[in-house]
Design a protein around this motif. Structure first.
Motif, PDB file in Angstrom:
ATOM      1  N   ARG A 334      69.823  19.104  13.648  1.00 18.37           N
ATOM      2  CA  ARG A 334      69.216  18.204  12.730  1.00 18.37           C
ATOM      3  C   ARG A 334      68.765  18.941  11.436  1.00 18.37           C
ATOM      4  N   GLU A 335      68.508  18.416  10.207  1.00 23.67           N
ATOM      5  CA  GLU A 335      68.221  18.955   9.124  1.00 23.67           C
ATOM      6  C   GLU A 335      67.060  19.747   9.210  1.00 23.67           C
ATOM      7  N   THR A 336      67.120  20.943   8.868  1.00 24.59           N
ATOM      8  CA  THR A 336      65.809  21.858   8.994  1.00 24.59           C
ATOM      9  C   THR A 336      65.326  22.046   7.572  1.00 24.59           C
ATOM     10  N   ALA A 337      63.730  21.839   7.603  1.00 24.43           N
ATOM     11  CA  ALA A 337      63.090  21.883   6.710  1.00 24.43           C
ATOM     12  C   ALA A 337      62.413  23.143   6.574  1.00 24.43           C
ATOM     13  N   PHE A 338      62.815  24.035   5.510  1.00 19.17           N
ATOM     14  CA  PHE A 338      62.301  25.604   5.540  1.00 19.17           C
ATOM     15  C   PHE A 338      60.793  25.340   4.983  1.00 19.17           C
ATOM     16  N   VAL A 339      60.098  26.328   5.451  1.00 15.72           N
ATOM     17  CA  VAL A 339      58.662  26.382   5.016  1.00 15.72           C
ATOM     18  C   VAL A 339      58.671  27.213   3.441  1.00 15.72           C
ATOM     19  N   PRO A 340      57.811  26.582   2.671  1.00 18.75           N
ATOM     20  CA  PRO A 340      57.745  27.170   1.288  1.00 18.75           C
ATOM     21  C   PRO A 340      57.140  28.391   1.472  1.00 18.75           C
ATOM     22  N   ALA A 341      57.374  29.043   0.371  1.00 18.88           N
ATOM     23  CA  ALA A 341      56.415  30.339   0.154  1.00 18.88           C
ATOM     24  C   ALA A 341      55.052  29.993  -0.341  1.00 18.88           C
ATOM     25  N   PRO A 342      53.769  30.667   0.080  1.00 15.77           N
ATOM     26  CA  PRO A 342      52.619  30.455  -0.547  1.00 15.77           C
ATOM     27  C   PRO A 342      52.407  30.741  -2.176  1.00 15.77           C
ATOM     28  N   GLU A 343      51.561  30.268  -2.524  1.00 17.36           N
ATOM     29  CA  GLU A 343      51.123  30.875  -4.049  1.00 17.36           C
ATOM     30  C   GLU A 343      50.740  32.464  -4.115  1.00 17.36           C
ATOM     31  N   PRO A 344      51.662  33.156  -4.948  1.00 17.46           N
ATOM     32  CA  PRO A 344      51.384  34.392  -4.676  1.00 17.46           C
ATOM     33  C   PRO A 344      50.117  35.038  -4.986  1.00 17.46           C
ATOM     34  N   ALA A 345      49.725  36.032  -4.631  1.00 15.75           N
ATOM     35  CA  ALA A 345      48.222  36.760  -4.958  1.00 15.75           C
ATOM     36  C   ALA A 345      48.443  37.399  -6.386  1.00 15.75           C
ATOM     37  N   ALA A 346      47.361  37.376  -7.172  1.00 10.75           N
ATOM     38  CA  ALA A 346      47.247  37.833  -8.552  1.00 10.75           C
ATOM     39  C   ALA A 346      46.789  39.154  -8.388  1.00 10.75           C
ATOM     40  N   GLY A 347      47.094  40.174  -9.273  1.00 11.80           N
ATOM     41  CA  GLY A 347      46.637  41.326  -9.671  1.00 11.80           C
ATOM     42  C   GLY A 347      45.549  41.464 -10.516  1.00 11.80           C
ATOM     43  N   GLU A 348      44.603  42.496 -10.373  1.00 11.68           N
ATOM     44  CA  GLU A 348      43.617  42.175 -11.385  1.00 11.68           C
ATOM     45  C   GLU A 348      43.882  43.537 -12.673  1.00 11.68           C
ATOM     46  N   ARG A 349      44.473  44.493 -12.264  1.00 10.41           N
ATOM     47  CA  ARG A 349      44.703  45.516 -13.300  1.00 10.41           C
ATOM     48  C   ARG A 349      46.161  45.641 -13.432  1.00 10.41           C
ATOM     49  N   ALA A 350      47.177  45.239 -12.663  1.00 13.94           N
ATOM     50  CA  ALA A 350      48.624  45.227 -12.715  1.00 13.94           C
ATOM     51  C   ALA A 350      48.976  44.150 -11.851  1.00 13.94           C
ATOM     52  N   LEU A 351      50.473  44.045 -11.901  1.00 17.33           N
ATOM     53  CA  LEU A 351      51.139  42.885 -11.216  1.00 17.33           C
ATOM     54  C   LEU A 351      50.801  43.030  -9.644  1.00 17.33           C
TER      55      LEU A 351
END
Length: 524
Positions: A334-351
Motif C-alpha cells: 500500500r502507499e507509504t506515507a513518510f514521516v515529515p521532518a520536524p522544524e529544525p532547531a535554531a542556533g543562537e550564535r551560529a547555525l
C-alpha cells in the motif's frame, strides 16, 4: 616468456581491478612500470587517505579494489584508515613493495621485516610469496580471500620479483575463479519462518550489510509485508532502511542496557546483516529485554561466534530474506506515507546543525549519497534527513577519524553521475585533509560541507559521560578551511546564514567544492 609483472597485470585486468589507489615508494615502482592503458592510478598524498578513498570506492561499487602502499612505513601510515575498512567489510586488496630478497634478512633500508605480521590482526589474510614464481598465485589468493571474506587482505612482494621470467604454465592462474555459496537449508528457513509468524511482537533489526549486499529494497518490502517495526543496529556505517518510513524506529543506542531498553516489549528480535551488537558507551544492563529471544542472520562466521547472546544462522542474508518472504504470507503493498521532518532547531550564535541538515534535505537531489563524519551531530542528522535510496549513507565503520574527506572522493569516483556530499566536522577533516588535493587533481564532483564549531565535540560529550570534565585537548580554534582548500586547489566559500547556505547548495559544480559553515556545539 612472460614476466611476473605482465602476468599480474593481466590477472588484475581480467578481474576488473584496474583502478589503483596508491602512494608509491621506490619499492613499488617495478610493479607500476608498464601498466596497461586500461588501468587508472589515483594518487593520494598520504596512505591513510589512500585507504579511505579505496574504502569509499569499494563500498560504492560493491567490488574489490587494489591499493598500492609503500613497504613498512607506508603500510603503517594506512593502518588507522584500515580499521574502518575492516568493519565496513570492504574487500580491499593491499599490495606493498618489499626490498629485494637478498636484502630483507639484512634489514636494509625499506625492508619490511616479518611483512606478513605487520597488518595483522586487521587483515583477513596476509602473505609474501616464497619465490618469484609464486607471485601470481599469491596475488590471486589475495584477491579471492578479500572477495570471500569481505575483508582487506595484504600482499608484500619483493621488488626484484616483478621482472622475473616465468614458464608458460603460470598462465593457468589467469582463468581462475572462486565463488561463494551460502543459502540456508529449507528446514532452517521453515523453522525461522514459523518462529517469526508465531511471535506476538517481532521486531527487525537491520545492519549496514543489508545495504552493502544490495538488500535495501527487499528489506523494505519484507518489513511492509509483515508490518514489522524496524530498528537499525548501533553505530551503522550504512543505512539499510528509509529513515522517515513509518516503520522506522531509529538507530539503536550503542550501550548494552540501552539496547535492551529500546527493544523492550518485543518477544522475537530478528537481526539481519549486523553484529550483535557494536556497543560503544559502557551502559551495563541485560543484553535482551525479559522474555525476548534473538536470532541473528549473517554471512560472517566471526560475527556469529562472538555475539554474547541469541542464536545465529550463518548464511547469505539475501537468500534468507528471500526465503522468508516466500514462506510467509504478507499483506498487499500500500502507499507509504513518510514521516515529515520536524522544524529544525535554531542556533543562537551560529547555525544549529539541524538547520544545515534541513538545508541539505531541501536542496539536494533525492539520490544524493552522503558521506558523514561529524560525530557530535548524530541526533541532529537523524532528526532532519530524509534518506530513501540504497547507498545514501556512509560512515566510518570503526569510528576512526579521517574517513570522511577521502571516502567522499572514493564514493564519488565509484558512483559517477550520482550527487555526493561529504558532511565533515572540523575535527575530523584534519585527519584526511590531503584528500582535497586528489579531488582537485582528478576533478571529482563532490561537495564538502565542513561544520566548524572549534572543538572535538564528541570528545567533550564523552568527557561528561565519563565524569572527566576539564581535560585538555578538546579545543581546535583558528582553522580556516576555505584557505586550506584553496591551497589544495578546491574552490571554497563560507556560508553566513541559512539563506546563503541554501543558495550555495542549489548551485552545482563540475569538480569539487567546499562550503564552510560555523555551527553551534551539539552532542551526539
Amino acid at each position: 616468456m612472460p614476466t611476473v609483472r605482465t602476468i599480474a597485470h593481466e590477472f588484475l585486468e581480467r578481474r576488473g581491478l584496474t583502478t589503483i589507489f596508491g602512494n608509491p615508494g621506490s619499492n613499488e615502482l617495478p610493479f607500476l612500470a608498464g601498466l596497461p592503458e586500461s588501468f587508472s592510478y589515483v594518487l593520494g598524498l598520504h596512505e591513510g587517505v589512500v585507504v579511505g578513498m579505496a574504502d569509499g570506492y569499494a563500498q560504492a561499487t560493491g567490488r574489490p579494489v587494489l591499493v598500492n602502499l609503500h613497504a613498512a612505513a607506508g603500510s603503517g601510515n594506512a593502518m588507522g584508515a584500515l580499521t574502518n575498512a575492516v568493519y565496513s567489510r570492504s574487500p580491499l586488496v593491499l599490495t606493498a613493495g618489499q626490498q629485494v630478497r637478498s636484502a630483507i634478512g639484512l634489514e636494509a633500508m625499506l625492508a619490511n621485516v616479518e611483512a606478513t605480521q605487520l597488518m595483522r590482526p586487521l587483515v583477513g589474510w596476509a602473505g609474501e610469496p616464497s619465490c618469484a614464481a609464486d607471485v601470481p598465485r599469491s596475488l590471486a589468493q589475495a584477491v579471492f580471500e578479500a572477495e570471500l571474506q569481505r575483508r582487506p587482505t595484504y600482499l608484500s612482494v619483493p621488488y626484484d620479483d616483478w621482472s622475473a621470467e616465468l614458464g608458460d604454465d603460470v598462465t593457468a592462474t589467469l582463468g581462475r575463479s572462486v565463488r561463494r555459496g551460502g543459502s540456508a537449508g529449507e528446514d532452517q528457513l521453515l523453522e525461522l519462518a514459523a518462529r517469526l509468524d508465531g511471535a506476538a511482537s517481532p521486531v527487525l533489526v537491520l545492519g549496514g550489510d543489508a545495504d552493502a549486499l544490495g538488500l535495501f529494497d527487499r528489506a523494505v518490502a519484507f518489513a511492509e509485508e509483515r508490518d514489522l517495526p524496524v530498528w537499525v543496529a548501533p553505530s551503522p556505517h550504512r543505512l539499510p532502511f528509509p529513515n522517515r518510513h513509518p516503520l522506522f524506529r531509529g538507530v539503536l543506542p550503542a550501550g548494552i542496557g540501552a539496547v535492551s531498553s529500546a527493544l523492550d516489549g518485543h518477544d522475537l528480535i530478528l537481526v539481519l546483516g549486523a553484529p550483535v551488537f557494536r556497543y560503544h558507551q559502557h551502559v551495563p544492563g541485560p543484553f535482551l529485554p525479559r522474555g525476548a529471544t534473538l536470532v541473528q542472520v549473517t554471512d560472517d562466521p566471526g560475527e556469529a561466534a562472538r555475539a554474547p547472546v541469541g542464536e545465529a544462522l550463518v548464511a547469505d542474508p539475501g537468500a534468507v530474506l528471500d526465503g522468508l518472504r516466500a514462506q510467509l504470507p504478507g499483506r498487499a503493498p500500500r502507499e507509504t506515507a513518510f514521516v515529515p521532518a520536524p522544524e529544525p532547531a535554531a542556533g543562537e550564535r551560529a547555525l544549529h546543525p539541524e538547520q544545515v541538515f534541513a538545508a541539505l534535505r531541501e536542496t539536494q537531489p533525492a539520490d544524493t549519497a552522503y558521506v558523514v563524519e561529524s560525530t557530535s551531530t548524530n541526533s541532529a542528522w537523524w532528526r532532519q534527513m530524509d534518506l530513501r535510496r540504497p547507498g545514501s549513507y556512509f560512515w566510518p565503520a570503526a569510528g576512526g577519524l579521517g574517513f570522511g574527506l577521502p571516502a567522499a572522493v572514493g564514493v564519488a569516483m565509484g558512483l559517477p553521475g550520482r550527487p555526493v556530499v561529504g558532511v565533515i566536522g572540523d575535527g575530523s577533516a584534519n585527519y584526511g585533509i590531503t584528500a582535497l588535493w586528489t579531488a582537485a587533481r582528478y576533478q571529482v564532483p563532490v561537495t564538502f560541507v565542513i561544520l566548524r564549531n572549534g572543538t572535538y565535540g564528541a570528545l567533550r560529550w564523552f568527557a561528561g559521560v565519563l565524569g572527566t570534565t576539564g581535560v585538555p585537548g578538546t579545543e581546535i580554534p583558528g582553522l580556516d578551511f576555505t584557505a586550506i582548500a584553496a591551497g589544495y586547489g578546491v574552490p571554497a566559500t563560507t556560508a553566513s546564514d541559512v539563506d546563503d547556505l541554501r543558495a550555495q547548495l542549489k548551485t552545482t559544480s563540475a569538480g569539487p567544492r567546499l562550503i564552510q559553515v560555523d555551527t553551534e556545539l551539539t552532542t551526539p
